[in-house]
Motif scaffolding. Structure first.
Motif, short mmCIF file in Angstrom:
data_model
loop_
_atom_site.label_atom_id
_atom_site.label_comp_id
_atom_site.label_asym_id
_atom_site.label_seq_id
_atom_site.Cartn_x
_atom_site.Cartn_y
_atom_site.Cartn_z
N THR A 1 23.68 26.53 -11.39
CA THR A 1 24.29 27.82 -11.86
C THR A 1 23.33 27.28 -13.23
N MET A 2 22.38 27.04 -13.91
CA MET A 2 22.46 26.79 -14.95
C MET A 2 21.02 27.10 -14.84
N VAL A 3 20.37 26.88 -13.63
CA VAL A 3 18.93 27.65 -12.91
C VAL A 3 19.40 29.26 -12.72
N LEU A 4 20.49 29.36 -12.72
CA LEU A 4 21.02 31.03 -12.22
C LEU A 4 20.89 31.77 -14.35
N ILE A 5 21.47 31.16 -15.00
CA ILE A 5 21.58 31.46 -15.55
C ILE A 5 20.10 31.60 -16.54
N SER A 6 18.98 30.62 -16.50
CA SER A 6 18.36 30.79 -16.90
C SER A 6 17.27 32.10 -16.33
N ILE A 7 17.60 32.08 -15.13
CA ILE A 7 16.74 33.71 -14.42
C ILE A 7 17.44 34.59 -14.78
N ASP A 8 18.27 34.83 -15.13
CA ASP A 8 19.66 36.05 -15.93
C ASP A 8 18.55 36.71 -16.82
N ARG A 9 18.52 35.46 -18.20
CA ARG A 9 18.20 35.28 -18.95
C ARG A 9 16.54 36.08 -19.31
N TYR A 10 15.54 35.03 -17.97
CA TYR A 10 14.45 35.87 -17.94
C TYR A 10 13.84 37.06 -17.39
N MET A 11 15.21 37.69 -17.01
CA MET A 11 15.16 39.07 -16.27
C MET A 11 15.24 39.76 -17.30
N ALA A 12 16.50 39.12 -18.23
CA ALA A 12 16.88 40.58 -19.52
C ALA A 12 15.66 40.51 -20.49
N ILE A 13 15.07 39.54 -20.92
CA ILE A 13 14.22 39.67 -22.00
C ILE A 13 12.51 40.14 -21.18
N CYS A 14 12.22 39.47 -20.41
CA CYS A 14 11.58 39.23 -19.58
C CYS A 14 10.87 40.87 -19.17
N ASP A 15 12.13 41.84 -18.44
CA ASP A 15 11.81 42.82 -17.11
C ASP A 15 12.86 43.61 -18.07
N PRO A 16 13.32 43.92 -19.42
CA PRO A 16 14.75 44.26 -19.43
C PRO A 16 15.12 46.64 -18.67
N LEU A 17 13.76 46.75 -18.66
CA LEU A 17 13.64 48.08 -18.35
C LEU A 17 14.66 47.90 -16.31
N HIS A 18 14.13 46.87 -15.47
CA HIS A 18 15.18 46.78 -14.13
C HIS A 18 16.24 45.92 -14.63
N TYR A 19 16.29 45.66 -15.24
CA TYR A 19 17.55 44.13 -15.69
C TYR A 19 19.13 45.02 -14.93
N ALA A 20 19.50 45.88 -15.29
CA ALA A 20 20.29 46.27 -15.20
C ALA A 20 20.33 47.09 -13.61
N THR A 21 19.51 47.59 -12.44
CA THR A 21 19.08 48.19 -11.84
C THR A 21 19.35 46.01 -10.35
N LYS A 22 18.14 44.94 -11.08
CA LYS A 22 18.09 44.24 -10.28
C LYS A 22 19.08 42.92 -10.63
N VAL A 23 20.04 42.66 -11.77
CA VAL A 23 21.24 42.29 -11.44
C VAL A 23 22.36 42.83 -11.96
N THR A 24 23.35 43.21 -10.88
CA THR A 24 25.42 44.22 -10.73
C THR A 24 25.64 42.32 -10.35
N GLN A 25 26.66 42.85 -10.89
CA GLN A 25 27.89 42.24 -10.95
C GLN A 25 27.87 41.49 -9.50
N SER A 26 27.64 42.38 -8.35
CA SER A 26 27.78 42.11 -6.86
C SER A 26 26.74 40.78 -6.00
N LYS A 27 25.19 40.74 -6.91
CA LYS A 27 24.11 40.08 -6.54
C LYS A 27 24.62 38.91 -7.04
N ALA A 28 25.13 38.54 -8.49
CA ALA A 28 25.90 37.48 -9.47
C ALA A 28 26.78 36.36 -8.50
#
Length: 331
Positions: free
Chosen positions: A119-146
């Motif tokens: 879960t800590m790895v997933l949290i790190s990936i989530d924060r990486y996507m949110a900060i480093c790729d914010p334009l695509h975060y909403a489409t790449k990271v969804t509740q179903s994928k989580a």
């Protein structure tokens, strides 16, 4: 059984004489202090994480991919609160509830530990996507994928740890040397696999991703300062979003660092080769240190997340029982 000087030794099972394990003798005041401290931490851990679970499940405004990961972590921390009863029982070094329960305890604790690391790895990936790729975060990271990632994390952890402890599952108590002992044995190959896949590789991923997040966050902060005088609405909204994401990254960074610090003692024992036989009484300290992290996480949320403090007020005052309370805006 007698000690030198004629002092009688205390046994876990006095009726079994030489086949019983010996108790760990401590001053009564020390034992009571340990009992009270660990019991208090156990109860508070269960209560605080239950509040986190209720908050994240009840309020719809909190139903985000990032909070789903926090919910997974809260569930593991919640169960850890109950598992803390084991170090409390082992203060005197005696196991009284059977070989099967000994194996069940270790299997469950190994699964929870592995799932928490995942879960800590997933949290790190989530924060990486949110900060480093914010334009695509909403489409790449969804509740179903989580939800899918969380499910895979728990299932794979269960399968992997059952394989690591397979010999102990087949014959519980096979490695005990006396009655009242709780020992699990992990063979060399399984131990190396557990060390690599449940600690070293995940830690490397977490550290690399958070270093990247930190570098990007610093560069974004510099851009924000240079644009602080901008008056355009679009620019103001962008700055607000970035600040929110970076605040979340900082908070979750604290959670990750606290987790790694608490998990380190156990794996230090593993790295030094002292855990070929993991004795319950001698392992109680490093286990308790890891379990203490489950007590810390809700406190970190309370310190950094206003929504958690607000949700606690609504839960304690029973306002969540009102119709439509799940729609409350507690952000």
């Amino acid at each position: 059984m007698t000690l030198r000087g004629g002092e009688e030794a205390e046994l876990c099972y006095p009726q079994l004489l030489n086949s019983s394990c010996r108790k760990i003798m401590r001053p009564h005041s020390v034992s009571m202090l340990i009992y009270i401290t660990l019991s208090s931490i156990s109860v508070v851990t269960v209560v605080l994480n239950l509040l986190v679970i209720i908050s994240l499940c009840h309020f719809k405004k909190l139903h985000t991919p990032t909070n789903l990961l926090l919910l997974s972590l809260a569930f593991s921390d919640f169960f850890v609160g109950f598992l803390m009863a084991v170090p409390i029982m082992l203060i005197e070094g005696c196991w009284f509830i059977g070989d099967m329960m000994c194996t069940v305890y270790y299997v469950v604790s190994y699964i929870i530990t592995s799932a928490s690391v995942g879960t800590m790895v997933l949290i790190s990936i989530d924060r990486y996507m949110a900060i480093c790729d914010p334009l695509h975060y909403a489409t790449k990271v969804t509740q179903s994928k989580a939800n899918l990632c969380i499910s895979v994390c728990w299932v794979s952890s269960a399968v992997f740890q059952c394989l690591v402890l397979r010999d102990n599952i087949k014959q519980p108590g096979r490695y005990n040397t006396c009655y009242g002992e709780c020992i699990v044995v992990v063979d060399y190959v399984a131990g190396i696999a557990d060390l690599l896949f449940a600690f070293i590789f995940p830690v490397i991923v977490i550290v690399v991703l958070y270093i990247r997040v930190f570098v990007v966050a610093v560069s974004q902060a510099r851009v924000m300062r240079s644009q602080v005088t901008a008056v355009k609405l679009q620019g103001s909204v962008k700055v607000t979003v970035n600040k929110s994401e970076m605040k979340a990254a900082r908070t979750l960074g604290v959670v990750v660092i606290a987790f790694l610090i608490c998990l380190l003692p156990y794996y230090c024992v593993t790295l030094t080769g002292q855990d070929a036989y993991i004795n319950s009484s001698t392992a109680a300290f490093v286990i308790s240190v890891y379990y203490f992290n489950s007590f810390l996480n809700p406190l970190i949320y309370a310190l950094f997340y206003p929504w958690f403090r607000e949700s606690i007020k609504l839960i304690v005052t029973c306002q969540i029982l009102r119709p439509g309370s799940c729609e409350a805006n507690i952000m």
